[in-house]
Design an enzyme around this catalytic site. Structure first.
Site, PDB file in Angstrom:
ATOM      1  N   ASP A  97       2.578 -16.231  -0.402  1.00 28.49           N
ATOM      2  CA  ASP A  97       2.281 -14.870  -0.263  1.00 28.49           C
ATOM      3  C   ASP A  97       3.028 -14.115  -1.239  1.00 28.49           C
ATOM      4  O   ASP A  97       4.421 -14.152  -1.120  1.00 28.49           O
ATOM      5  CB  ASP A  97       2.295 -14.199   1.097  1.00 28.49           C
ATOM      6  CG  ASP A  97       1.299 -13.432   1.491  1.00 28.49           C
ATOM      7  OD1 ASP A  97       1.041 -12.634   0.780  1.00 28.49           O
ATOM      8  OD2 ASP A  97       0.629 -13.630   2.616  1.00 28.49           O
ATOM      9  N   GLU A 255      -5.268  -9.372  -2.598  1.00 27.05           N
ATOM     10  CA  GLU A 255      -5.754  -8.436  -1.367  1.00 27.05           C
ATOM     11  C   GLU A 255      -6.062  -6.993  -2.006  1.00 27.05           C
ATOM     12  O   GLU A 255      -5.169  -6.414  -2.742  1.00 27.05           O
ATOM     13  CB  GLU A 255      -4.623  -8.344  -0.425  1.00 27.05           C
ATOM     14  CG  GLU A 255      -5.327  -7.705   0.910  1.00 27.05           C
ATOM     15  CD  GLU A 255      -4.067  -7.153   1.779  1.00 27.05           C
ATOM     16  OE1 GLU A 255      -4.255  -6.955   2.953  1.00 27.05           O
ATOM     17  OE2 GLU A 255      -3.133  -6.800   1.469  1.00 27.05           O
ATOM     18  N   ASP A 332      -4.246  -9.862   9.842  1.00 29.70           N
ATOM     19  CA  ASP A 332      -4.389  -8.529   9.943  1.00 29.70           C
ATOM     20  C   ASP A 332      -5.883  -8.224  10.825  1.00 29.70           C
ATOM     21  O   ASP A 332      -5.889  -6.888  10.961  1.00 29.70           O
ATOM     22  CB  ASP A 332      -4.694  -7.687   8.737  1.00 29.70           C
ATOM     23  CG  ASP A 332      -3.290  -8.008   7.967  1.00 29.70           C
ATOM     24  OD1 ASP A 332      -2.273  -8.038   8.406  1.00 29.70           O
ATOM     25  OD2 ASP A 332      -3.213  -7.879   6.604  1.00 29.70           O
TER      26      ASP A 332
HETATM   27  C1  NOJ Z   1      -1.005  -6.348   3.791  1.00 33.81           C
HETATM   28  C2  NOJ Z   1      -0.406  -7.467   4.751  1.00 33.81           C
HETATM   29  O1  NOJ Z   1      -1.602  -8.657   5.036  1.00 33.81           O
HETATM   30  C3  NOJ Z   1      -0.149  -6.880   5.916  1.00 33.81           C
HETATM   31  O2  NOJ Z   1       0.275  -7.754   7.059  1.00 33.81           O
HETATM   32  C4  NOJ Z   1       1.145  -6.060   5.716  1.00 33.81           C
HETATM   33  O3  NOJ Z   1       1.349  -5.356   6.940  1.00 33.81           O
HETATM   34  C5  NOJ Z   1       0.709  -5.058   4.530  1.00 33.81           C
HETATM   35  N1  NOJ Z   1      -0.134  -5.598   3.510  1.00 33.81           N
HETATM   36  C6  NOJ Z   1       2.239  -4.554   3.964  1.00 33.81           C
HETATM   37  O4  NOJ Z   1       2.557  -5.641   3.215  1.00 33.81           O
END
Ligand code: NOJ
Length: 559
Positions: A97, A255, A332
């Site tokens: 990541d 993302e 998430d």
């Molecule tokens: C997206 C991540 O998937 C999430 O878990 C995180 O809180 C935010 N970005 C900030 O990094």
């Protein structure tokens, strides 16, 4: 570079919840290594490991204080190298990541940056003067509620943070920052890492004149379109591709909040030399009320028609212009069967139905840990949750602005909170689901006696083996990779039906997203005169009588 990722299925691991090897209650790298054979059995090709770097864990590792060092509780750099080796020896690739929109405030870049306006790290972050009345530079909000600006006395300035105040945003305008990021990517890729999931990559370029958002009644701070897709975004990604990605045979998935299928093409059209695919939120946002000050906690009923419309649009728009990342769950997002389906009497059928629809499309499917055994949402008391997002939202929305009642907020937490997906992986029916011998950092879902991997491996009809079969199909059947896509019955409220076609081969993918039998009159025209079953979640597909609750199948036409 080869497109190996087009036939791959990615499995996401959230390390702190996967498997604890030393009894401290936190999952760790050795724990992951001990489960590589389980993953190999499932047949996945790639593991995406959520952040494992040194971090104060304000946002569970998405706040990094040292990109080149593994967080102590997860293990050592050597453990990481062993994980890479162990995975590679089984033909599994490792994707890390990349959290480079922001760092932790405990990263030394930030610690230096906040000291003064003229130190070498001063412009590694965004620092702005207060307004004459001392207030924040603009009305931008943090994704976790409140302002996106935090005042620092040392500089008498505010710094920008799209997430918690312990996650200051990096200033990508500064070429030194970009080079730091490229260097750390090379550091891990030279150790054998096969690619990157890029955290909120769509946010790295900022509108540096920082204009206010137009006011919205009842909302002091606003999080909106200016938080992503900034003016230099694609320039940066192209530079990163040129400097780093193009030099490795790797896989990338960015993302991209704020993306629709048109924006997606800018990231993933191979001609543009940026990323392989992006994680969109468009289909996952269908159960929230748009524009509500209560954001994701403002619930709206699931609507299958909308889901079909969005996913099909992505299928069509990206066909020939890029590649889809297919997902319903991640760290998430809550558990899909609890969110939009049935996690009680039709739990197994429902989990298989969602899997069928997802894995039948064009793109790379993502399986989030526990999805393959049908794990379900948690239903805890507020104080039992850990996630900073929940507690910030509770303070801001329930206590401060009172825009949502406590009751409605808790309903939303049970439905949508991120901790639903972060409860420890359920390995067996022993204490704490075999996740840890210690006290788990987050309570284990009480349904682990019924839902666990050991149980799934014993049952030949389990969700696990259904996923295994779907994954094998992705490897063997070219039609899943290259076939065209056509949606049928777009307005049907329960049936999800589409067809893939490659040359004269045709597959029909069908799901009944209802707890009731659904008549098939509408479907009949699409059923092939002669067909073979590819996969189905009941013994034989009902192609001439009502589909049973959550029935799903794939059939192929035969001459
Ligand atoms: C997206 C991540 O998937 C999430 O878990 C995180 O809180 C935010 N970005 C900030 O990094």
């Amino acid at each position: 570079m080869s497109d190996w990722w087009k036939k791959a299925v990615v499995y996401q691991i959230y390390p702190r919840s996967f498997k604890d090897s030393n009894g401290d209650g936190y999952g760790d790298l050795k724990g992951i290594i001990s489960k590589l054979d389980y993953l190999n059995n499932l047949g996945i090709d790639v593991i995406w490991v959520s952040p494992v770097y040194e971090s104060p864990q304000d946002d569970n590792g998405y706040d990094i204080s040292n990109y080149r060092k593994i967080y102590e509780r997860f293990g050592t750099n050597e453990d990481m190298e062993n994980l890479i080796k162990g995975a590679h020896s089984r033909g599994i690739k490792i994707v890390m990541d990349l959290v480079a929109n922001h760092t932790s405030d405990e990263h030394y870049w930030f610690e230096e940056s906040k000291k003064s306006k003229d130190n070498p790290y001063s412009d590694y972050y965004f620092w702005l003067d207060p307004k004459p009345d001392g207030s924040e530079p603009n009305n931008w909000g943090s994704s976790f509620c409140g302002s996106a600006w935090e005042y620092s006395r040392e500089r008498n300035q505010y710094y920008l943070h799209y997430y918690t105040k312990k996650q200051p945003d990096l200033n990508w305008e500064n070429p030194k920052v970009r080079n730091e990021v490229y260097d750390l990517m090379k550091f891990w890729m030279d150790k054998g890492v096969d690619g990157w999931r890029m955290d909120v990559i769509a946010s790295i370029s900022k509108y540096t004149d920082f204009p206010d958002y137009p006011e919205r009644p009842g909302q002091k701070y606003i999080t909106g379109f200016m938080h992503s897709n900034g003016p230099r975004l694609h320039e940066y990604i192209q530079e990163m591709n040129n400097e780093v990605l193009s030099k490795y045979d790797c896989m990338t998935v960015g993302e991209a909040p704020g993306s629709d299928s048109n924006i997606a093409r800018l990231f993933v059209d191979p001609k543009r030399k940026e990323l392989n695919m992006i994680i969109t939120f468009e289909h996952m946002n269908i159960d929230r009320i748009p524009g509500s000050p209560n954001r994701k906690w403002a619930l709206r009923d699931f609507n299958l028609v909308e889901l079909k419309e969005i996913l099909s649009n992505w299928q069509t728009k990206l066909s020939g212009h890029g590649w889809n990342a297919l997902y319903f769950e991640n760290h998430d997002q809550p558990r899909i069967i609890s969110r939009w389906g049935n996690d009680t009497n039709y739990r197994k059928q429902c989990a298989k139905a969602f899997a069928t629809i997802l894995h039948g499309m064009q793109g790379t499917p993502y399986v989030y840990q526990g999805e393959e055994i049908g794990m379900v949402n948690a239903h805890y008391k507020l104080e039992e949750y850990d996630d900073v997002e929940i507690h910030n939202a509770y303070r801001e929305l329930v206590q401060k602005s009172k825009s949502i009642s406590e009751e409605d907020f808790m309903k939303a937490v049970w439905k949508k909170s991120r901790d639903n997906a972060r409860t420890p992986m359920q390995w067996d029916s022993s204490e704490n689901a075999g996740f840890t011998t210690g006290k788990p950092w987050l309570k284990v879902n009480p349904r682990y006696h019924e839902i666990n991997a050991e149980e799934a491996l014993k049952d030949k009809d389990s969700i696990f083996y259904y996923y295994k079969k779907l994954i094998k199909l992705r490897h063997e059947e070219q039609i899943l990779t290259d076939g065209t896509f056509k949606l049928y019955l777009p307005d049907h409220p329960y049936l999800y039906v589409y067809e893939r076609q490659l040359d004269d081969e045709k597959w029909l993918i069908v799901g009944n997203f209802s707890e009731n039998d659904t008549e098939i009159e509408d479907l009949r025209t699409y059923i092939y005169d002669k067909y073979e079953k590819v996969i189905s979640n009941y013994d034989q597909p009902h192609t001439n009588k009502a589909l049973r609750p959550y029935e799903a199948f794939i059939i192929k036409s035969v001459k």
